[in-house]
Motif scaffolding. Sequence first.
Motif, short mmCIF file in Angstrom:
data_model
loop_
_atom_site.label_atom_id
_atom_site.label_comp_id
_atom_site.label_asym_id
_atom_site.label_seq_id
_atom_site.Cartn_x
_atom_site.Cartn_y
_atom_site.Cartn_z
N ASN A 144 0.81 -1.22 0.00
CA ASN A 144 0.00 0.00 0.00
C ASN A 144 0.84 1.27 0.00
O ASN A 144 0.29 2.37 0.04
CB ASN A 144 -0.94 0.01 1.22
N ARG A 145 2.16 1.09 -0.04
CA ARG A 145 3.10 2.23 -0.08
C ARG A 145 2.89 3.16 1.12
O ARG A 145 2.75 4.37 1.00
CB ARG A 145 2.93 3.03 -1.38
N ILE A 146 2.93 2.56 2.33
CA ILE A 146 2.74 3.33 3.56
C ILE A 146 3.95 3.15 4.48
O ILE A 146 4.43 2.04 4.69
CB ILE A 146 1.46 2.87 4.29
N LEU A 147 4.42 4.27 5.03
CA LEU A 147 5.46 4.26 6.05
C LEU A 147 4.76 4.39 7.40
O LEU A 147 4.14 5.42 7.69
CB LEU A 147 6.43 5.42 5.84
N ARG A 148 4.84 3.33 8.21
CA ARG A 148 4.11 3.29 9.48
C ARG A 148 5.04 2.78 10.58
O ARG A 148 5.82 1.85 10.37
CB ARG A 148 2.90 2.36 9.35
N HIS A 149 4.98 3.38 11.75
CA HIS A 149 5.80 2.92 12.88
C HIS A 149 5.33 1.55 13.35
O HIS A 149 4.14 1.22 13.24
CB HIS A 149 5.79 3.93 14.02
N VAL A 180 12.75 9.89 13.61
CA VAL A 180 12.05 10.92 12.82
C VAL A 180 12.87 11.23 11.57
O VAL A 180 12.33 11.39 10.47
CB VAL A 180 11.82 12.18 13.66
N LEU A 181 14.18 11.31 11.73
CA LEU A 181 15.06 11.56 10.59
C LEU A 181 15.07 10.37 9.64
O LEU A 181 15.09 10.53 8.42
CB LEU A 181 16.47 11.87 11.06
N ARG A 182 15.06 9.18 10.19
CA ARG A 182 15.03 7.98 9.35
C ARG A 182 13.71 7.91 8.58
O ARG A 182 13.68 7.52 7.41
CB ARG A 182 15.21 6.72 10.21
N LEU A 183 12.62 8.27 9.24
CA LEU A 183 11.32 8.32 8.57
C LEU A 183 11.38 9.26 7.38
O LEU A 183 10.93 8.92 6.28
CB LEU A 183 10.26 8.77 9.56
N ALA A 184 11.95 10.45 7.59
CA ALA A 184 12.06 11.44 6.51
C ALA A 184 12.98 10.93 5.40
O ALA A 184 12.73 11.16 4.21
CB ALA A 184 12.59 12.76 7.06
N ARG A 185 14.04 10.22 5.79
CA ARG A 185 14.97 9.70 4.79
C ARG A 185 14.32 8.60 3.95
O ARG A 185 14.51 8.56 2.72
CB ARG A 185 16.23 9.16 5.50
N PHE A 186 13.56 7.73 4.59
CA PHE A 186 12.87 6.69 3.81
C PHE A 186 11.79 7.29 2.93
O PHE A 186 11.53 6.81 1.83
CB PHE A 186 12.29 5.62 4.74
N TYR A 187 11.17 8.36 3.40
CA TYR A 187 10.19 9.06 2.57
C TYR A 187 10.86 9.58 1.30
O TYR A 187 10.33 9.46 0.20
CB TYR A 187 9.57 10.21 3.36
N ALA A 188 12.06 10.16 1.46
CA ALA A 188 12.81 10.65 0.30
C ALA A 188 13.22 9.49 -0.61
O ALA A 188 13.12 9.60 -1.84
CB ALA A 188 14.05 11.42 0.76
N PHE A 208 11.79 6.58 -1.07
CA PHE A 208 10.67 5.94 -1.76
C PHE A 208 9.66 6.94 -2.30
O PHE A 208 8.53 6.57 -2.63
CB PHE A 208 9.97 4.95 -0.81
N TYR A 209 10.07 8.18 -2.43
CA TYR A 209 9.16 9.23 -2.91
C TYR A 209 8.65 8.91 -4.31
O TYR A 209 7.47 9.08 -4.61
CB TYR A 209 9.90 10.57 -2.90
N LYS A 210 9.54 8.44 -5.17
CA LYS A 210 9.16 8.15 -6.55
C LYS A 210 8.13 7.04 -6.62
O LYS A 210 7.28 7.02 -7.54
CB LYS A 210 10.41 7.76 -7.35
N GLU A 211 8.17 6.11 -5.67
CA GLU A 211 7.21 5.01 -5.65
C GLU A 211 5.88 5.39 -5.03
O GLU A 211 4.98 4.57 -4.92
CB GLU A 211 7.80 3.81 -4.88
N GLY A 212 5.76 6.64 -4.58
CA GLY A 212 4.48 7.11 -4.06
C GLY A 212 4.18 6.75 -2.62
O GLY A 212 3.01 6.71 -2.21
N ILE A 257 15.77 16.14 -1.61
CA ILE A 257 15.16 17.37 -1.09
C ILE A 257 13.85 17.09 -0.35
O ILE A 257 13.43 17.88 0.50
CB ILE A 257 14.92 18.40 -2.21
N GLN A 258 13.22 15.94 -0.67
CA GLN A 258 11.98 15.60 0.01
C GLN A 258 12.20 15.35 1.50
O GLN A 258 11.26 15.46 2.30
CB GLN A 258 11.34 14.37 -0.64
N TYR A 259 13.41 15.04 1.88
CA TYR A 259 13.78 14.87 3.29
C TYR A 259 13.48 16.16 4.05
O TYR A 259 12.86 16.14 5.13
CB TYR A 259 15.26 14.51 3.34
N PHE A 260 13.89 17.29 3.51
CA PHE A 260 13.67 18.58 4.16
C PHE A 260 12.20 19.00 4.07
O PHE A 260 11.65 19.55 5.03
CB PHE A 260 14.55 19.65 3.52
N ILE A 261 11.60 18.72 2.93
CA ILE A 261 10.20 19.10 2.74
C ILE A 261 9.29 18.36 3.71
O ILE A 261 8.41 18.97 4.35
CB ILE A 261 9.77 18.85 1.28
#
Length: 380
Positions: free
Chosen positions: A120-125, A137-145, A147-151, A193-197
């Motif tokens: 489902n392309r979800i990042l969940r604790h 929190v930083l790792r969450l942002a890094r994984f978001y960056a 896998f950003y392309k995968e939605g 850049i999505q890490y900062f966003i």
Amino acid sequence: MSYQTYKVGGAVRDELLGKEVKDIDWVIVGATPNLLLSEGYLQIGKDFPVFLHPKTKEEYALARTERKHGHGYSGFEVFATPDVTLEEDLLRRDLTINAMAMDEQGQIIDPYGGRQDLDNRILRHVSDAFEEDPLRVLRLARFYARFYKEGFTIAEETKTLVHKMIESGELSHLVAERIWLETHKALQEQHGIQYFIVLHELGALKVIFPALEQFFTDSNRNQLDKMFDVVSLAIEQGAAMHIIVALLLSVFEEPKDIQNFAMQYRLSIQEKVMAEKLKQWGHWFDDISQDAESWLDLLLGLDAFRKPEQLMDFLQCSEFLAEISGRKKFFLNQKECLVKVYQKLVMIDVKPLIKNVSPKEIPSVIKAKRLAVIELLIKD
């Protein structure tokens, strides 16, 4: 004593995503340090038992649990005993997609719904223990960056937990070195850049990088977007980290802002110097002077005669900036001229120039020769 070995974490996640698996983490359940040592494993972990396999040299960790006893990412007491289960070990991990294991037969062990979240392309604790470690929190942002392309999106309950961590002050216990290490990793991702966003969207940027948070306003939006564009271009082109960092910090208006940032986050000398040089001389190509002294000032300011790599790095930064401004063709012509000037200057034989000159006059004699060479070249 028998024990079981499992592939865990990112290796399982990436295999299920069909991505290349670069590093494999292994967990051993049901063993003691002495047993592994007797089988030829080499212990390397200090805070908790981690071993090198006697043949493959890959890292194997004993299954463990953790108990919080202080603030920050290091305030944990670790328990690694033979009765710690695989499920208990996976429970302490950050995200469900990183809390899966694979046994020796290739079967997936997924007690916390990681595979469904992956689909489902979800990042969940994984559990509320997430809030005990602000580094997550930083790792969450890094994984978001990553896998950003995968939605991938962040689960609402995970966002709520991050907000709780911010309000509790837990994020303020992050040390500068760990913040910058995670940021380096994020800046190696295609969509770094999505890490900062996303840190801004989560409300965490104001705690972690308050100096950058100030640019997320309507009045500073053009500055911010330009910086994000040039950083993305540098990442895409495979630029070195100190180049990417210099472009990131180009958003600051004053050299002292760069100096303060570098001091706060313990930047490397190379990162700090390049960011400072770019801020000081970055506008040189905007309106190139026909005054020879201006050309010499630039080369001396970049310390190009002692450190030619700084000139090359500055030119690379300037080229990225010129490209996003639509001025690359103009820049390349000027760059060619500057490099030609530099090459001619380094070929000057100073020995004949200073043969009958007093020591006090040597710098002015060399400068006069350099200016004469520059004058001739830029007129052509």
